[in-house]
Design a protein around this motif. Structure first.
Motif, short mmCIF file in Angstrom:
data_model
loop_
_atom_site.label_atom_id
_atom_site.label_comp_id
_atom_site.label_asym_id
_atom_site.label_seq_id
_atom_site.Cartn_x
_atom_site.Cartn_y
_atom_site.Cartn_z
N LEU A 111 11.72 -46.89 2.53
CA LEU A 111 11.58 -46.04 3.76
C LEU A 111 10.56 -44.92 3.29
O LEU A 111 9.88 -44.33 4.25
N GLN A 181 8.47 -48.89 8.97
CA GLN A 181 9.75 -48.58 8.56
C GLN A 181 10.98 -49.24 9.08
O GLN A 181 12.15 -49.22 8.73
N VAL A 185 14.94 -50.21 7.68
CA VAL A 185 15.92 -49.64 8.55
C VAL A 185 16.84 -51.05 8.60
O VAL A 185 18.18 -50.93 8.63
#
Length: 314
Positions: A111, A181, A185
């Motif tokens: 991330l 990202q 996630v």
């Protein structure tokens, strides 16, 4: 004695065939997913492959545990090998928890420092993976679900279906928006599912090893029910626990009113425990109790001898 009660129950050999079929499906796809994850630089796909590795391990352990659990009680193992089932579930749960920690760490790292991910490859593999897991879930679901290892396998496979759904969404988001990202996630969501499933398996196996009461059985309420049965004067030293993930046991000291046949009372209690509570392994010490003197007399044996002992005071 009739064997009709077992006509519709899958044999252990049939269970193993279904589990091995599911294992073959999982292993083939897992290898393909590892290759796809490396080529697509997708942590989510690698996380899914890691979860499928635990699925494969769970299936293999379930097969091994099924074979060991069939061994009869002998030597020092007077209860047999029923708890091998719980042992395989605990090993599988701990593995899931360790993988969850690793994928959570990697997900957070990506991330912060996202890498290039091929969203199209991720989405396609995720769709195929969901289909493969549905097939494996169907195959494993044909086995007997009473064992903790088989329930653990099914929990893994169903969790994987949801994990692939998250990975598929991440792939689409990357294709449509370029937001890289989305992949870490999705991997964090997979890690959360791993942690939840792993904790449940470890907790259930821990209940077996700590000899906790079977799920849904309240020992105090059960003791009160037994003490209220006709002919029962007092009940002491009640213990109820699980031998394996699907086999319950109970022991107790039962004091019976003098006017009742203690063997008849004991038989009635065993029938009630098996019929109403699914407890088939029952050990009862049954004595008569003289209410006037509060003295316990052991039931007359086959030769007519009566033994007298002080009544329990707990």
């Amino acid at each position: 004695m009739s064997g009709h009660g077992h006509d519709h129950r899958p044999s252990a050999q049939a269970d193993r065939r279904w589990l091995l079929a599911a294992l073959g499906v999982i292993v083939v796809f897992m290898a393909a997913e590892i290759v796809a994850g490396l080529l697509a630089h997708s942590l989510a796909l690698l996380a899914d492959a890691g979860h499928m590795l635990t699925d494969a391990a769970a299936l293999a352990l379930a097969v091994i545990a099924s074979r060991i659990a069939e061994r009869p009680a002998r030597g020092a193992y007077t209860y047999g090998f029923a708890r091998v089932d719980a042992l395989s579930g605990q090993v599988n749960g701990i593995t899931l928890l360790l993988l969850a920690v690793w994928f959570a760490f990697e997900g957070i790292r990506r991330l912060v420092h996202p890498s290039g991910v091929h969203g199209g490859v991720v989405a396609v593999v995720a769709v195929i993976g969901a289909a493969v897991n549905l097939v494996a879930t169907y195959l494993a679901g044909r086995a007997d679900r009473d064992g903790l290892n088989v329930r653990g396998v099914l929990a893994h496979l169903v969790t994987d279906v949801w994990a692939f759904a998250a990975t598929f969404v991440a792939g689409l988001v990357i294709v449509w928006t370029g937001w890289r990202q989305a992949d870490p996630v999705a991997s964090l969501l997979v890690a959360a599912l791993m942690a939840w499933t792993g904790w449940r398996l470890v907790h259930e196996a821990g209940r077996v090893f700590l000899e906790a009461a079977p799920p849904g059985v309240d020992p105090q309420a059960l003791g009160a029910e037994l003490a209220a049965a006709d002919g029962v004067a007092e009940l002491h030293d009640l213990h109820v626990w699980v031998l394996g993930s699907s086999e319950a046991a109970l022991s107790a000291h039962v004091l019976v009113d003098l006017e009742y046949d203690c063997h008849e009372v004991a038989g009635r209690l065993r029938t009630m425990l098996g019929r109403d509570h699914g407890i088939g392994h029952v050990t009862l010490q049954v004595d008569h109790l003289d209410a006037a003197t509060h003295v316990a007399e052991h039931c007359t044996d086959a030769h007519g001898t009566v033994h007298v002992a002080p009544a329990a005071t707990d």
